[in-house]
Design an enzyme around this catalytic site. Structure first.
Site, PDB file in Angstrom:
ATOM      1  N   HIS A  53       0.835  -1.212   0.000  1.00 43.38           N
ATOM      2  CA  HIS A  53       0.000   0.000   0.000  1.00 43.38           C
ATOM      3  C   HIS A  53       0.866   1.257   0.000  1.00 43.38           C
ATOM      4  O   HIS A  53       0.530   2.254  -0.635  1.00 43.38           O
ATOM      5  CB  HIS A  53      -0.940   0.004   1.210  1.00 43.38           C
ATOM      6  CG  HIS A  53      -2.045  -1.004   1.106  1.00 43.38           C
ATOM      7  ND1 HIS A  53      -3.375  -0.682   1.196  1.00 43.38           N
ATOM      8  CD2 HIS A  53      -2.021  -2.341   0.894  1.00 43.38           C
ATOM      9  CE1 HIS A  53      -4.117  -1.768   1.051  1.00 43.38           C
ATOM     10  NE2 HIS A  53      -3.305  -2.797   0.877  1.00 43.38           N
ATOM     11  N   ASP A  65      -5.901   5.476   3.255  1.00 42.36           N
ATOM     12  CA  ASP A  65      -6.099   4.069   2.937  1.00 42.36           C
ATOM     13  C   ASP A  65      -7.458   3.575   3.450  1.00 42.36           C
ATOM     14  O   ASP A  65      -7.979   4.063   4.455  1.00 42.36           O
ATOM     15  CB  ASP A  65      -4.980   3.246   3.581  1.00 42.36           C
ATOM     16  CG  ASP A  65      -4.864   1.877   2.945  1.00 42.36           C
ATOM     17  OD1 ASP A  65      -4.041   1.731   2.024  1.00 42.36           O
ATOM     18  OD2 ASP A  65      -5.628   0.960   3.337  1.00 42.36           O
TER      19      ASP A  65
END
Ligand code: UDP
Length: 479
Positions: free
Chosen positions: A22, A126
């Site tokens: 990520h 996120d």
């Protein structure tokens, strides 16, 4: 115009999940915004910032307005060992996941304090920080979500939640169709995570994620329109979500270090024929047993094909598990190369000697190999990797499956993929024939498409421009 944002530099907050898969694309996205004139602040913890400080310092020297804002990771409060602030460093992730996710929730107050202090124009956070939507709303700040995956997988997840097609199926190995999608896509229950089959704490977190997505401003996706047009449209028009595709970020915004450029594997590749080497890498987590690793070693050896294998394990008995059988390394010398540290994956995939990629179908690996025009052997293990495998093998038709059937997040007793099957699929892709040639030729076509999307008028360039315009028109945040 007084009060207009025209003359004013927009400020974006990026808040990536602390995990390589990520962080890498989120930081690449952050750099993309800074290259378009934004002030960018990346919120992360000291150890994670250190991984990218070289790159960000380089950007600053070029005059870009990009920096880190550090927050402490509450490892100890959450019951994690000190210094544990990145999911990729955790062995047997699903065992430790509840503590890791607790730590993420504990970041809410420090994050809110930063928002109040800096009042950025928007936040890209996120998916694993579902609370950011509400915290940002307090100050009138739009929150964008970054999932770390592509449209296809987002549409598959929605179909699973919306229609529960696996609900009444008893057998783990019976195939079921995912309703409502542009193509006929099938999965098996054995390829789904437990949280989709039985109620769990992690399942509740995913419900919060879905709910916060519905209320957020929109979604940023590391993909490009031409790659998965039916699924971009499905996501926007059928699922009704606002989304911008601004990838492949690895192509637009590379942060290749000198260390990567000097890695010995690149001169080794220079000595090989074009398209002759299989690159084998299963991302940053790879939960393999010693038995499975042995089968991979034997399968690669028996295939007779040149290969690079990234064999970097972590956790208990990692060294023991990754020890190869006696004589193996001597027998493959010259033909096979084992990398036991962090491999310069983007450079390897771009090397002309690489003709195939055995991959776990992590989304970054998928996008990086699409951008490099490399055909794949797919070996998904966990997260949304089984979804991505279907995109690669059935929709894009740029890969063949090794036949992995079990969702596997921890090193455990799952069905082993046998050496004969590994040998067969490696030869199928690397030795060639018409089918392999078709896979390669489609992979090359995708590469050509990917290379155009950041040109002026290209699809990702245009979507990023549209988002920037929208953010300029959005009212300023308020205290
Ligand atoms: N990666 C790398 N070297 C390695 C292993 C991984 O550069 O030895 C990079 C890879 O290029 C990709 C990321 O780490 O950008 C892994 O992300 P992906 O989504 O493929 O898999 P995950 O690690 O999240 O399972």
């Amino acid at each position: 115009m007084v009060g207009s944002k025209e003359a004013y530099q927009l400020h974006a907050f990026f808040f990536p999940l602390m995990a390589h898969g990520h962080l890498i694309p989120a930081i690449a996205m952050a750099r993309l915004f800074s290259s378009r004139g934004f002030k960018v602040t990346i919120i992360t913890t000291p150890l994670n910032a250190r991984l990218f400080s070289h790159t960000i310092d380089g950007d600053k020297q070029l005059g870009l307005d990009i920096s880190f804002q550090l927050i402490q990771f509450p490892s100890e409060e959450a019951g994690l060992p000190q210094g544990c602030e990145n999911a990729s460093s955790i062995h047997n992730f699903s065992d430790v996941a509840p503590k890791f996710f607790k730590a993420l929730d504990l970041l809410q107050q420090p994050f809110e304090n930063l928002l109040q202090e800096h009042l950025p124009d928007f936040v890209v956070a996120d998916m694993f920080f579902p609370w950011v939507t509400d915290v940002a709303a307090k100050f009138g700040i739009p929150r964008l979500i970054f999932h770390g995956t592509g449209f296809f997988s987002l549409c598959v997840s929605d179909s699973l939640i919306r229609y529960n097609p696996h609900g009444n199926i008893k057998s783990e190995t019976e195939r079921f169709v995912l309703p409502g999608l542009p193509d006929q896509i099938e999965l098996m229950r054995s390829q789904l995570p437990d949280l989709q089959k039985i109620p769990s704490e992690l399942g509740k977190l995913f419900e919060r994620v879905g709910e916060s997505e519905g209320r957020s401003y929109g979604v940023l996706v590391n993909s490009f329109y031409e790659l998965e047009p039916g699924y971009v449209d499905h996501y926007r028009k059928i699922m009704g979500r606002k989304a911008w595709h601004i990838g492949p970020v690895s192509l637009r915004n590379r942060d290749i270090t000198d260390k990567e450029q000097r890695h010995g594997c690149l001169s080794w590749l220079d000595s090989k024929k074009p398209n002759s080497v299989l690159y084998v890498c299963f991302g940053s987590m790879a939960p393999f047993t010693a038995q499975q690793l042995l089968e991979i070693a034997m399968g690669l050896e028996a295939s007779g094909q040149p290969f690079i294998w990234v064999l970097r394990l972590k956790g208990e008995e990692a060294e023991q598990r990754s020890r190869m059988p006696d004589g193996f390394e001597e027998r493959i010398e010259g033909r096979g190369l084992i990398i036991r540290d962090w491999a310069p994956q983007v450079l390897i995939l771009d090397h002309p000697a690489v003709g195939g990629f055995m991959t776990h179908c992590g989304w970054n690996s998928t996008m990086e190999s699409v951008s490099a025009g490399v055909a794949k052997i797919t070996w998904p293990m966990f997260a949304e990797q089984f979804h991505n495998e279907k995109l690669v093998t059935q929709v894009l038709k740029v890969g063949v499956s090794v036949g992995a059937q079990d969702y596997q997040e921890v090193v455990g007793e799952k069905r082993v993929v046998k050496r004969e099957d590994i040998k067969k699929v490696v030869q199928q892709l690397m030795v060639g024939g018409e089918e392999a040639e078709q896979l390669r030729s489609r992979a090359r076509e995708l590469k050509e498409m990917a290379r155009t999307v950041f040109e002026e008028g290209g699809s990702s360039y245009a979507d990023l421009t549209a988002l920037i315009e929208e953010m300029r028109l959005h009212p300023r945040p308020r205290v």
